[in-house]
Write a protein that holds these residues in place. Sequence first.
Motif, PDB file in Angstrom:
ATOM      1  N   LEU A  30       0.838  -1.203   0.000  1.00  0.00           N
ATOM      2  CA  LEU A  30       0.000   0.000   0.000  1.00  0.00           C
ATOM      3  C   LEU A  30       0.870   1.250   0.000  1.00  0.00           C
ATOM      4  O   LEU A  30       0.624   2.204  -0.748  1.00  0.00           O
ATOM      5  CB  LEU A  30      -0.910  -0.015   1.228  1.00  0.00           C
ATOM      6  N   GLY A  31       1.909   1.252   0.836  1.00  0.00           N
ATOM      7  CA  GLY A  31       2.802   2.402   0.855  1.00  0.00           C
ATOM      8  C   GLY A  31       3.602   2.539  -0.417  1.00  0.00           C
ATOM      9  O   GLY A  31       3.810   3.651  -0.930  1.00  0.00           O
ATOM     10  N   ARG A  32       4.052   1.418  -0.972  1.00  0.00           N
ATOM     11  CA  ARG A  32       4.877   1.469  -2.182  1.00  0.00           C
ATOM     12  C   ARG A  32       4.071   1.817  -3.425  1.00  0.00           C
ATOM     13  O   ARG A  32       4.646   2.235  -4.436  1.00  0.00           O
ATOM     14  CB  ARG A  32       5.611   0.142  -2.378  1.00  0.00           C
ATOM     15  N   ASP A  79      18.144   0.654  10.373  1.00  0.00           N
ATOM     16  CA  ASP A  79      18.959  -0.380  11.013  1.00  0.00           C
ATOM     17  C   ASP A  79      19.353   0.021  12.434  1.00  0.00           C
ATOM     18  O   ASP A  79      19.423  -0.826  13.337  1.00  0.00           O
ATOM     19  CB  ASP A  79      20.228  -0.632  10.188  1.00  0.00           C
ATOM     20  N   ARG A  80      19.604   1.291  12.625  1.00  0.00           N
ATOM     21  CA  ARG A  80      20.103   1.737  13.930  1.00  0.00           C
ATOM     22  C   ARG A  80      18.984   1.861  14.967  1.00  0.00           C
ATOM     23  O   ARG A  80      19.146   1.446  16.121  1.00  0.00           O
ATOM     24  CB  ARG A  80      20.810   3.087  13.774  1.00  0.00           C
ATOM     25  N   TYR A  81      17.849   2.435  14.552  1.00  0.00           N
ATOM     26  CA  TYR A  81      16.784   2.716  15.512  1.00  0.00           C
ATOM     27  C   TYR A  81      15.598   1.772  15.422  1.00  0.00           C
ATOM     28  O   TYR A  81      14.698   1.825  16.258  1.00  0.00           O
ATOM     29  CB  TYR A  81      16.302   4.168  15.341  1.00  0.00           C
ATOM     30  N   GLY A  82      15.576   0.930  14.391  1.00  0.00           N
ATOM     31  CA  GLY A  82      14.442   0.028  14.223  1.00  0.00           C
ATOM     32  C   GLY A  82      13.373   0.650  13.339  1.00  0.00           C
ATOM     33  O   GLY A  82      13.237   1.878  13.273  1.00  0.00           O
ATOM     34  N   PRO A  83      12.582  -0.191  12.639  1.00  0.00           N
ATOM     35  CA  PRO A  83      11.571   0.341  11.715  1.00  0.00           C
ATOM     36  C   PRO A  83      10.527   1.218  12.389  1.00  0.00           C
ATOM     37  O   PRO A  83      10.073   2.208  11.808  1.00  0.00           O
ATOM     38  CB  PRO A  83      10.942  -0.927  11.130  1.00  0.00           C
ATOM     39  N   ARG A  84      10.113   0.872  13.605  1.00  0.00           N
ATOM     40  CA  ARG A  84       9.037   1.638  14.228  1.00  0.00           C
ATOM     41  C   ARG A  84       9.479   3.055  14.553  1.00  0.00           C
ATOM     42  O   ARG A  84       8.742   4.017  14.320  1.00  0.00           O
ATOM     43  CB  ARG A  84       8.574   0.937  15.500  1.00  0.00           C
ATOM     44  N   LEU A 194       2.646   3.579   8.425  1.00  0.00           N
ATOM     45  CA  LEU A 194       2.129   3.400   9.787  1.00  0.00           C
ATOM     46  C   LEU A 194       1.637   1.973  10.005  1.00  0.00           C
ATOM     47  O   LEU A 194       1.871   1.374  11.062  1.00  0.00           O
ATOM     48  CB  LEU A 194       1.001   4.401  10.054  1.00  0.00           C
ATOM     49  N   ALA A 195       0.956   1.414   8.994  1.00  0.00           N
ATOM     50  CA  ALA A 195       0.482   0.036   9.118  1.00  0.00           C
ATOM     51  C   ALA A 195       1.647  -0.944   9.165  1.00  0.00           C
ATOM     52  O   ALA A 195       1.629  -1.916   9.937  1.00  0.00           O
ATOM     53  CB  ALA A 195      -0.443  -0.303   7.950  1.00  0.00           C
ATOM     54  N   LEU A 196       2.682  -0.689   8.367  1.00  0.00           N
ATOM     55  CA  LEU A 196       3.851  -1.566   8.369  1.00  0.00           C
ATOM     56  C   LEU A 196       4.577  -1.511   9.706  1.00  0.00           C
ATOM     57  O   LEU A 196       4.950  -2.541  10.279  1.00  0.00           O
ATOM     58  CB  LEU A 196       4.794  -1.161   7.233  1.00  0.00           C
ATOM     59  N   SER A 197       4.781  -0.306  10.223  1.00  0.00           N
ATOM     60  CA  SER A 197       5.527  -0.169  11.474  1.00  0.00           C
ATOM     61  C   SER A 197       4.756  -0.686  12.676  1.00  0.00           C
ATOM     62  O   SER A 197       5.352  -0.984  13.716  1.00  0.00           O
ATOM     63  CB  SER A 197       5.905   1.297  11.695  1.00  0.00           C
ATOM     64  N   SER A 198       3.422  -0.810  12.561  1.00  0.00           N
ATOM     65  CA  SER A 198       2.631  -1.338  13.675  1.00  0.00           C
ATOM     66  C   SER A 198       2.422  -2.844  13.584  1.00  0.00           C
ATOM     67  O   SER A 198       1.784  -3.429  14.462  1.00  0.00           O
ATOM     68  CB  SER A 198       1.268  -0.637  13.716  1.00  0.00           C
ATOM     69  N   SER A 199       2.945  -3.472  12.534  1.00  0.00           N
ATOM     70  CA  SER A 199       2.801  -4.920  12.391  1.00  0.00           C
ATOM     71  C   SER A 199       3.516  -5.657  13.520  1.00  0.00           C
ATOM     72  O   SER A 199       4.604  -5.249  13.939  1.00  0.00           O
ATOM     73  CB  SER A 199       3.367  -5.375  11.039  1.00  0.00           C
ATOM     74  N   PRO A 200       2.948  -6.753  14.020  1.00  0.00           N
ATOM     75  CA  PRO A 200       3.650  -7.554  15.036  1.00  0.00           C
ATOM     76  C   PRO A 200       5.007  -8.060  14.553  1.00  0.00           C
ATOM     77  O   PRO A 200       5.911  -8.261  15.355  1.00  0.00           O
ATOM     78  CB  PRO A 200       2.686  -8.725  15.281  1.00  0.00           C
ATOM     79  N   ALA A 201       5.159  -8.245  13.252  1.00  0.00           N
ATOM     80  CA  ALA A 201       6.451  -8.679  12.720  1.00  0.00           C
ATOM     81  C   ALA A 201       7.537  -7.644  12.996  1.00  0.00           C
ATOM     82  O   ALA A 201       8.685  -7.985  13.276  1.00  0.00           O
ATOM     83  CB  ALA A 201       6.342  -8.932  11.218  1.00  0.00           C
ATOM     84  N   VAL A 202       7.186  -6.375  12.922  1.00  0.00           N
ATOM     85  CA  VAL A 202       8.151  -5.312  13.184  1.00  0.00           C
ATOM     86  C   VAL A 202       8.500  -5.258  14.657  1.00  0.00           C
ATOM     87  O   VAL A 202       9.647  -5.065  15.040  1.00  0.00           O
ATOM     88  CB  VAL A 202       7.599  -3.955  12.702  1.00  0.00           C
TER      89      VAL A 202
END
Length: 442
Positions: A30-32, A79-84, A194-202
């Motif tokens: 969706l974002g891409r 990489d340094r701070y994490g996707p979220r 926002l949806a990607l960064s809130s995924s449990p995988a992240v």
Amino acid sequence: MIMSSPSVAPSYAAVLRTRYACRTFGASLLGRLSYGMVSFSLVLAIKEATGSYAAAGTVMALFALTSVFLSPVRAGLVDRYGPRRALRPMAAAYALFLTGLAFATAWPGTSGILLGILAVPTGACTPPLGPVMRTLWSDLVPDRRLLQRAYSLDAVAEELLFVTGPLLVGLLVQIAAPPAGLALSAALVLIGALALSSSPAVRDRTGQEKDPLGPTIPEGRAPGARTRLLRRSVLHGDPGMRQAITVSAAVGMCLGAFDLLVIAFADEHGTPSVVAWVLAALSGGSAIGGLVYGAVPWRASSRLRLALLAVAMGLTLAAMGLSHTPYLLIAWAAIGGLFVAPALTTAYLIADECADPARRTRASAWVNTSFNAGSAGATAAIGHLVGRLPLPMCFALAAVPVLLSATTALRRSRRSAPEIAAPTGLTKELTPTAEPQPPLDR
């Protein structure tokens, strides 16, 4: 780490059945989709606001250059701070600046200088959704056989986004002004990020990054293996990473030149409508090639496969210059497309297996950056040759970079093949990096 059973039969359905895969992948796509729409929307909006193609081209170049060349920096922040922690402010800033461009272009007579000033920070804040998703695939799907399919699926889906994006913009401008495309692009990237960064995988990935011990070292390896792996740099000391970047740049040059050469071919034969069919054939071939490639359990090393794919692509591009009719060019484009998604998929896989575990997003971004930089550079270079040299010679010259990159890769893969060979089915549980797919944020 999110784990999947190594006994799962490798298939695209198995990839999508992986826990959190559909949710995370859907948010990424969706974002891409925004990236598939923004270039066309930006050119249309600036042209309408300024009445100048020169202004539109200059502003678009500023946006693209800052987006492409700062991509590794943004990926390094992830990489340094994490996707979220990294994606959300990037996406918010990108959407804000893009909305500002939408408002600025809504007023006729807007200064091109103002639009250029807005375009630079917009490109600089572009969220690296593609590299982040490819890094998450490595965590979601640790089985190497499934990981190859996941990367191929990602590459094919991204290819289709860059086909459907301009079509959506074309439909949108029929009912609204061009700035609406920029506003929609801003909304899509913000919602998707926002949806990607809130995924449990992240969340799981962020927790994994905090583990100071890093990945598990296979039984029987020397205790210093982890230290050596963690000291690897994305660009220094690893011939596999250099090969992935070199071939990716050459593939970008090949495709960037191809777009302009197709237009020149259509003008020479008096068939402007053939351009859309040729590009559609290339994209269709790429989608088919990517899906087939991902489903095959290859025994050859990834570096050797990448070299052979580059050779096939270069030879096909050179053969396109011998086309005497538009129909023949369409057929050659479909054949050439078969190697595009597989080549990019393999480059991303090599980057993943060669990179320091803490720099996988940045490694993917370097491959993506090299592709985009190669595409832009080749478009500019081939523009000076078209009209001065016969068209078949231009096609042949456009194929030279990808062929040269393949010969270098072949030499390197012969020297290092024993080092990178791995048993079929080896999972990420056993190796710190894994081998399994674009523009692809292009």
